[in-house]
Design a protein around this motif. Structure first.
Motif, mmCIF file in Angstrom:
data_model
loop_
_atom_site.group_PDB
_atom_site.id
_atom_site.type_symbol
_atom_site.label_atom_id
_atom_site.label_comp_id
_atom_site.label_asym_id
_atom_site.label_seq_id
_atom_site.Cartn_x
_atom_site.Cartn_y
_atom_site.Cartn_z
ATOM 1 N N ASN A 28 0.913 -1.303 0.083
ATOM 2 C CA ASN A 28 -0.026 0.117 0.098
ATOM 3 C C ASN A 28 0.864 1.318 -0.049
ATOM 4 O O ASN A 28 0.649 2.423 -0.713
ATOM 5 C CB ASN A 28 -0.857 -0.079 1.069
ATOM 6 C CG ASN A 28 -2.099 1.077 1.042
ATOM 7 O OD1 ASN A 28 -2.639 1.355 0.165
ATOM 8 N ND2 ASN A 28 -2.495 1.530 2.307
ATOM 9 N N THR A 29 2.109 1.307 0.865
ATOM 10 C CA THR A 29 2.900 2.530 0.896
ATOM 11 C C THR A 29 3.502 2.816 -0.429
ATOM 12 O O THR A 29 3.610 3.940 -0.851
ATOM 13 C CB THR A 29 3.944 2.125 1.859
ATOM 14 O OG1 THR A 29 3.328 1.875 2.989
ATOM 15 C CG2 THR A 29 4.681 3.464 1.960
ATOM 16 N N ILE A 30 4.003 1.596 -1.317
ATOM 17 C CA ILE A 30 4.413 1.889 -2.554
ATOM 18 C C ILE A 30 3.556 2.371 -3.438
ATOM 19 O O ILE A 30 4.015 3.274 -4.353
ATOM 20 C CB ILE A 30 4.932 0.244 -3.000
ATOM 21 C CG1 ILE A 30 6.215 -0.210 -2.240
ATOM 22 C CG2 ILE A 30 5.346 0.360 -4.602
ATOM 23 C CD1 ILE A 30 7.363 0.719 -2.416
ATOM 24 N N GLN A 31 2.218 1.870 -3.405
ATOM 25 C CA GLN A 31 1.119 2.649 -4.384
ATOM 26 C C GLN A 31 1.198 4.108 -4.108
ATOM 27 O O GLN A 31 1.041 4.717 -5.086
ATOM 28 C CB GLN A 31 -0.142 1.664 -4.234
ATOM 29 C CG GLN A 31 -0.107 0.389 -4.524
ATOM 30 C CD GLN A 31 -1.145 -0.515 -4.456
ATOM 31 O OE1 GLN A 31 -2.174 -0.048 -3.711
ATOM 32 N NE2 GLN A 31 -1.446 -1.617 -4.883
ATOM 33 N N LEU A 32 1.067 4.266 -2.699
ATOM 34 C CA LEU A 32 0.734 5.608 -2.452
ATOM 35 C C LEU A 32 2.184 6.487 -2.811
ATOM 36 O O LEU A 32 2.032 7.659 -3.260
ATOM 37 C CB LEU A 32 0.456 5.960 -0.764
ATOM 38 C CG LEU A 32 -0.690 5.361 -0.148
ATOM 39 C CD1 LEU A 32 -0.797 5.156 1.144
ATOM 40 C CD2 LEU A 32 -1.670 6.057 -0.783
ATOM 41 N N ASN A 33 3.150 6.018 -2.671
ATOM 42 C CA ASN A 33 4.436 6.699 -3.060
ATOM 43 C C ASN A 33 4.415 6.854 -4.669
ATOM 44 O O ASN A 33 4.963 8.206 -5.122
ATOM 45 C CB ASN A 33 5.775 5.821 -2.777
ATOM 46 C CG ASN A 33 7.052 6.700 -2.779
ATOM 47 O OD1 ASN A 33 7.334 7.846 -2.426
ATOM 48 N ND2 ASN A 33 8.153 6.156 -3.425
ATOM 49 N N GLU A 34 4.036 6.037 -5.339
ATOM 50 C CA GLU A 34 3.976 5.840 -6.824
ATOM 51 C C GLU A 34 2.883 7.221 -7.220
ATOM 52 O O GLU A 34 2.984 7.879 -8.070
ATOM 53 C CB GLU A 34 3.315 4.711 -7.486
ATOM 54 C CG GLU A 34 4.521 3.659 -7.606
ATOM 55 C CD GLU A 34 5.731 4.156 -8.175
ATOM 56 O OE1 GLU A 34 5.639 4.499 -9.248
ATOM 57 O OE2 GLU A 34 6.924 4.135 -7.747
ATOM 58 N N ASN A 35 1.914 7.225 -6.564
ATOM 59 C CA ASN A 35 0.990 8.392 -6.576
ATOM 60 C C ASN A 35 1.780 9.696 -6.447
ATOM 61 O O ASN A 35 1.474 10.624 -7.134
ATOM 62 C CB ASN A 35 -0.153 8.424 -5.741
ATOM 63 C CG ASN A 35 -1.121 7.075 -5.967
ATOM 64 O OD1 ASN A 35 -1.239 6.577 -7.193
ATOM 65 N ND2 ASN A 35 -1.883 6.641 -5.120
ATOM 66 N N VAL A 36 2.432 9.758 -5.588
ATOM 67 C CA VAL A 36 3.147 10.974 -5.135
ATOM 68 C C VAL A 36 4.233 11.418 -6.361
ATOM 69 O O VAL A 36 4.362 12.280 -6.652
ATOM 70 C CB VAL A 36 4.094 11.154 -3.798
ATOM 71 C CG1 VAL A 36 5.056 12.025 -3.565
ATOM 72 C CG2 VAL A 36 3.099 10.981 -2.690
ATOM 73 N N SER A 37 4.955 10.272 -6.721
ATOM 74 C CA SER A 37 5.883 10.674 -7.719
ATOM 75 C C SER A 37 5.269 10.971 -8.960
ATOM 76 O O SER A 37 5.507 11.833 -9.816
ATOM 77 C CB SER A 37 6.470 9.177 -7.996
ATOM 78 O OG SER A 37 7.264 8.930 -6.816
ATOM 79 N N GLU A 38 3.930 10.501 -9.533
ATOM 80 C CA GLU A 38 3.286 10.724 -10.407
ATOM 81 C C GLU A 38 2.599 12.107 -10.376
ATOM 82 O O GLU A 38 2.663 13.008 -11.373
ATOM 83 C CB GLU A 38 2.004 9.789 -10.777
ATOM 84 C CG GLU A 38 1.115 10.127 -11.764
ATOM 85 C CD GLU A 38 -0.043 9.458 -12.278
ATOM 86 O OE1 GLU A 38 -0.795 9.338 -13.192
ATOM 87 O OE2 GLU A 38 -0.249 8.629 -11.047
#
Length: 204
Positions: A28-38
C-alpha cells in the motif's frame, strides 16, 4: 488434539497475521508513493512548459523591440536557476522543496517585471506571437496551481500511512519517510498579470 499443537497453531497464526500486515503495509505504501511521484511529475511538467514558453517569450521580445537588456537578463538568469533544480520525488526533503519553490518564485517575479515593461512597446503588444504566448502563459500558471494542489493531495494519504502508529514502526524499518507539502510563496497562487490596455495604443 494434542496439547502441544495449540501453541504451534497460535504461533503460526501470529506469524501469518504479522506477514499479512507487513505485506499489506509495504504494498500500500509503494502504491501511495507512486501516486506522489506521478503527481510530482505533473508539477515538473507544468513548470517545464512554463519555462519553454518563457524562453519563446524572451526570443519574441528580443526580436520585436530594443528591449531593456537588464530585464531580459534577469528573466534568462532566473529561468536558468529554475531549470537547474532537479528533485527525486522518492527522496524529497523540505530543504529541496523550499529551494525549488524559491527559484520558481524568482522566475515568477522576473516574468512579472518583464510583462509590466511591455506597456512601453505598443508594437510588441500587438505582436500576434506575443499575444499567443501571453494566453498560453496564463493557462500554464493555472495548470501549475492545479498540479501543486494535486501533489499536496497525494502527499496526505502517504504521510498518514507512514506516520501513524503502528505503521510508523514498519515505515522506519523500510526507510519510508514523510514527505513535505508544497507550500507556495506569498502571491504564488496568482497567475502573472498579463492583461494589457490596448485602448492606449492610439495615444502613443
Amino acid at each position: 488434539m494434542k496439547k502441544w499443537l495449540i501453541p504451534v497453531i497460535i504461533i503460526a497464526l501470529l506469524i501469518f497475521g504479522g506477514y499479512s500486515w507487513v505485506k499489506g503495509f509495504y504494498n500500500n505504501t509503494i502504491q501511495l508513493n507512486e501516486n506522489v511521484s506521478e503527481s510530482w511529475g505533473n508539477v515538473q511538467t507544468a513548470y517545464q512548459r512554463r519555462s519553454d514558453l518563457i524562453g519563446n517569450l524572451v526570443k519574441t521580445v528580443q526580436g520585436a523591440a530594443d528591449y531593456e537588456k537588464e530585464t531580459l537578463t534577469q528573466v534568462i538568469e532566473a529561468r536558468a536557476k529554475a531549470t537547474s533544480v532537479n528533485i527525486d520525488p522518492s527522496n524529497i526533503t523540505p530543504e529541496q522543496l523550499a529551494q525549488f519553490n524559491q527559484v520558481q518564485g524568482g522566475l515568477s517575479g522576473a516574468l512579472k517585471s518583464l510583462l509590466v515593461t511591455v506597456e512601453r512597446y505598443p508594437d510588441l503588444k500587438a505582436n500576434q506571437n506575443f499575444l499567443k504566448l501571453q494566453d498560453e502563459l496564463t493557462s500554464t500558471e493555472n495548470q501549475i496551481l492545479t498540479a501543486r494542489t494535486r501533489y499536496n493531495e497525494a502527499i496526505k494519504p502517504f504521510n498518514n500511512q507512514v506516520k501513524t502508529f503502528p505503521n510508523n514502526i514498519l515505515a522506519g524499518f523500510f526507510n519510508f519517510d514523510g514527505k513535505p507539502y508544497f507550500d507556495a510563496e506569498a502571491g504564488a497562487e496568482n497567475a502573472p498579470d498579463v492583461e494589457f490596455d490596448f485602448g492606449n495604443n492610439d495615444k502613443e
